[in-house]
Scaffold this motif. Structure first.
Motif, PDB file in Angstrom:
ATOM      1  N   HIS A  48      35.426  27.019  46.257  1.00  0.00           N
ATOM      2  CA  HIS A  48      36.294  27.561  45.117  1.00  0.00           C
ATOM      3  C   HIS A  48      35.523  28.811  44.582  1.00  0.00           C
ATOM      4  O   HIS A  48      34.347  28.572  44.121  1.00  0.00           O
ATOM      5  N   LEU A  49      36.133  30.116  44.617  1.00  0.00           N
ATOM      6  CA  LEU A  49      35.451  31.162  43.769  1.00  0.00           C
ATOM      7  C   LEU A  49      36.438  31.525  42.711  1.00  0.00           C
ATOM      8  O   LEU A  49      37.501  31.203  42.244  1.00  0.00           O
ATOM      9  N   THR A  50      35.845  31.984  41.671  1.00  0.00           N
ATOM     10  CA  THR A  50      36.500  32.378  40.301  1.00  0.00           C
ATOM     11  C   THR A  50      36.404  33.988  40.325  1.00  0.00           C
ATOM     12  O   THR A  50      35.235  34.628  40.718  1.00  0.00           O
ATOM     13  N   VAL A  51      37.376  34.505  39.732  1.00  0.00           N
ATOM     14  CA  VAL A  51      37.486  35.920  39.307  1.00  0.00           C
ATOM     15  C   VAL A  51      38.004  36.327  37.743  1.00  0.00           C
ATOM     16  O   VAL A  51      38.522  35.192  37.268  1.00  0.00           O
ATOM     17  N   ALA A  52      37.874  37.351  37.402  1.00  0.00           N
ATOM     18  CA  ALA A  52      38.166  37.499  36.152  1.00  0.00           C
ATOM     19  C   ALA A  52      39.455  37.738  35.707  1.00  0.00           C
ATOM     20  O   ALA A  52      40.022  37.450  34.562  1.00  0.00           O
ATOM     21  N   THR A  53      40.374  38.292  36.580  1.00  0.00           N
ATOM     22  CA  THR A  53      41.880  38.559  36.241  1.00  0.00           C
ATOM     23  C   THR A  53      42.721  37.961  37.261  1.00  0.00           C
ATOM     24  O   THR A  53      42.429  37.995  38.385  1.00  0.00           O
ATOM     25  N   ARG A  54      44.033  37.831  36.993  1.00  0.00           N
ATOM     26  CA  ARG A  54      45.015  37.414  38.050  1.00  0.00           C
ATOM     27  C   ARG A  54      45.304  38.518  38.986  1.00  0.00           C
ATOM     28  O   ARG A  54      45.528  38.301  40.240  1.00  0.00           O
ATOM     29  N   PHE A  55      45.398  39.799  38.698  1.00  0.00           N
ATOM     30  CA  PHE A  55      45.341  40.683  39.506  1.00  0.00           C
ATOM     31  C   PHE A  55      44.429  40.915  40.706  1.00  0.00           C
ATOM     32  O   PHE A  55      44.842  40.927  41.786  1.00  0.00           O
ATOM     33  N   LEU A  56      42.948  40.479  40.209  1.00  0.00           N
ATOM     34  CA  LEU A  56      42.101  40.466  41.183  1.00  0.00           C
ATOM     35  C   LEU A  56      42.093  39.528  42.196  1.00  0.00           C
ATOM     36  O   LEU A  56      41.964  39.533  43.515  1.00  0.00           O
ATOM     37  N   ARG A  57      42.660  38.235  41.722  1.00  0.00           N
ATOM     38  CA  ARG A  57      42.806  37.110  42.367  1.00  0.00           C
ATOM     39  C   ARG A  57      43.992  37.307  43.528  1.00  0.00           C
ATOM     40  O   ARG A  57      43.671  36.850  44.657  1.00  0.00           O
ATOM     41  N   GLU A  83      39.610  29.051  48.054  1.00  0.00           N
ATOM     42  CA  GLU A  83      40.469  29.029  46.748  1.00  0.00           C
ATOM     43  C   GLU A  83      39.872  29.899  45.842  1.00  0.00           C
ATOM     44  O   GLU A  83      38.740  29.866  45.371  1.00  0.00           O
ATOM     45  N   PHE A  84      40.718  31.081  45.300  1.00  0.00           N
ATOM     46  CA  PHE A  84      40.629  32.039  44.298  1.00  0.00           C
ATOM     47  C   PHE A  84      41.001  31.479  43.217  1.00  0.00           C
ATOM     48  O   PHE A  84      42.301  31.321  42.843  1.00  0.00           O
ATOM     49  N   ARG A  85      40.361  31.422  41.958  1.00  0.00           N
ATOM     50  CA  ARG A  85      41.074  31.198  40.526  1.00  0.00           C
ATOM     51  C   ARG A  85      40.470  32.030  39.671  1.00  0.00           C
ATOM     52  O   ARG A  85      39.329  32.470  39.579  1.00  0.00           O
ATOM     53  N   VAL A  86      41.185  32.049  38.545  1.00  0.00           N
ATOM     54  CA  VAL A  86      40.951  32.966  37.499  1.00  0.00           C
ATOM     55  C   VAL A  86      40.042  32.280  36.314  1.00  0.00           C
ATOM     56  O   VAL A  86      40.429  31.117  35.796  1.00  0.00           O
ATOM     57  N   ARG A  87      38.946  32.613  35.995  1.00  0.00           N
ATOM     58  CA  ARG A  87      38.175  31.621  35.289  1.00  0.00           C
ATOM     59  C   ARG A  87      38.539  32.086  33.651  1.00  0.00           C
ATOM     60  O   ARG A  87      39.040  33.188  33.454  1.00  0.00           O
TER      61      ARG A  87
END
Length: 475
Positions: A48-57, A83-87
């Protein structure tokens, strides 16, 4: 305590993965897409990885999923998916209810995922080339009448670059801005690396070539610079029109001669044909024109519509609820005639507008959003000949059929629409409109106008079609 140690160990492994991402993709790409990606947890074969924005996800899911999965498996062999998730911002512990209701997007399987992208920078012997975009391949290049020759030549070069005698060397591709020159150079690079991973491929912009040469001169390492360039297998130079300075041009000419004489492939792109590059000396222009010179012409309507349709399909598949009708695409294809970047930018704007306002994409919305892209078009006085031509093209009927006495429904309806538009957009009288539409009586014209007005009240699609025709005629 054991759990903390396990997460610390996972953090070390994720640090190694990020180091490999930076090494394989290059600093520019890593900083753009991966610097802010964080490891959240590892459970049941899923990282599970998290990113800052929906666009980046969404971007990482669609462009780097398989690439990231491969690197993760080098650290955790049991990993099956990512799994990419917006934090959420770290100002509170409670998550918004909307996030809790969201269903995770289905991850592509290994069989469905696109081919693994190769490193985004080419280079040789420590000399780093310009970055390559993994989206710019032959598979994503749309072919039309204006670019068929250059596309076929690029494919031939990519497939035969390692043969003893290349057919097209150098290959010189030229055309205006945004028509696909850079796309073809990137596609050749990807294709060559895929066919022969050990090949020494170097893709450079003219600006980067000049910068590398100047740095080598300052470091008193010009000889090594020249030798590195002359030992590569295929050299691709973009934006050749910006190559300036007699010393740099002379060195490039020597490099060009050395590569071609040594049986290595050279591909060059510029905005003009070699004979029109006035800033280059005669010898270089002659050598560049000695292979195949292929022009990418202005895109016709069919190619513009094809590009818009593909970009719109991609946007709609990635954005829930977004729908862009063919009527809107036809309107944009008629009005946006400059470049492929302009077309792609229009779809990005429509997508952003829908995401921000949740309003359906209509012709009115499209015209408002891309108005600045169309400001070069001057309004003109509408003539009945313009109406006949536009209606004939839109409905795929001959002008002669519109003026004939044929009563087929496929002819009658476009004819009635033409009469309606003639009354609406011109100052012609009903009798004159009737004469221009095959010597018909003015009562026939009046009946056609009333019929179309009645149909428009009940048929949204017809109303959209006539709105499209009106805008095309007025602009």
């Amino acid at each position: 305590m054991a759990q903390q140690e396990q997460f610390a160990s996972s953090g070390d492994a994720w640090g190694r993965v990020k180091s490999r991402l930076r090494a394989e993709l290059g600093e520019d790409v890593f900083a753009s897409w991966f610097r802010g990606v964080e490891l959240e947890r590892l459970d049941e074969g899923c990282v599970h990885l998290t990113v800052a924005t929906r666009f980046l996800r969404n971007w990482l899911r669609s462009h780097y999923y398989d690439f990231v999965l491969r690197l993760l498996r080098s650290e955790w062999a049991e990993v099956e998916r990512v799994e990419f998730r917006v934090r959420q911002p770290h100002f509170g512990n409670e998550q918004p209810k909307e996030l809790l209701r969201q269903k995770p997007m289905a991850m592509p399987t290994l069989e469905e995922a696109p081919p693994l992208p190769m490193p985004l920078r080419t280079g040789y012997g420590g000399f780093e080339g310009s970055p390559l975009d993994p989206r710019l391949t032959f598979a994503t290049f749309l072919v039309g009448a204006s670019n068929r020759l250059s596309h076929a030549a690029a494919q031939e070069v990519a497939g035969a670059f390692s043969t003893p005698q290349q057919l097209f060397n150098p290959l010189f591709v030229h055309g205006s801005v945004g028509l696909g020159k850079t796309h073809l150079l990137h596609a050749i690079s990807w294709d060559v690396k895929q066919r022969k991973p050990e090949a020494q491929v170097l893709y450079l912009t003219a600006e980067r070539f000049m910068s590398g040469f100047v740095q080598a001169l300052r470091a008193r390492d010009a000889l090594a610079f020249k030798e590195k360039l002359r030992k590569i297998d295929i050299l691709l130079i973009d934006d050749m029109e910006f190559l300036q300075g007699p010393t740099i041009q002379q060195e490039f000419c020597h490099t060009l001669n050395s590569l071609i004489d040594g049986g290595r492939q050279v591909v060059v792109a510029a905005d003009r044909a070699p004979t029109q590059l006035d800033k280059l000396d005669m010898r270089m222009r002659s050598r560049l024109g000695g292979g195949l010179v292929a022009e990418i012409g202005v895109m016709d309507y069919e190619l513009r519509h094809k590009i818009l349709s593909k970009r719109a399909a991609e946007a709609c598949s990635e954005t829930r609820g977004l729908a862009i009708s063919d009527t809107v695409l036809a309107f944009l294809a008629e009005r946006l005639t400059e470049s492929g970047r302009e077309l792609e930018g229009a779809i990005h704007r429509l997508r952003a507008s829908y995401q921000l306002t949740d309003e359906p994409v209509t012709i009115e919305v499209a015209e408002q959003i891309v108005r600045d892209l169309m400001r070069g078009a001057e309004p003109r006085r509408v003539r009945i000949d313009d109406i006949l031509r536009t209606v004939s093209k839109h409905y795929g009927v001959n002008r002669g059929d519109l003026l004939s006495g044929r009563r087929n429904r496929s002819i009658v309806r476009p004819r009635q629409i033409g009469m309606y538009l003639a009354k609406l957009l011109t100052s012609r009288s009903l009798p004159e409109i009737g004469r221009r539409f095959g010597n018909r009586d003015h009562t026939t014209v009046l009946h056609a106008i009333r019929k179309i007005e009645q149909l428009m009240n009940d048929d949204n699609q017809l109303r959209e079609e006539i709105e499209l025709l009106k805008r095309l005629l007025r602009d």
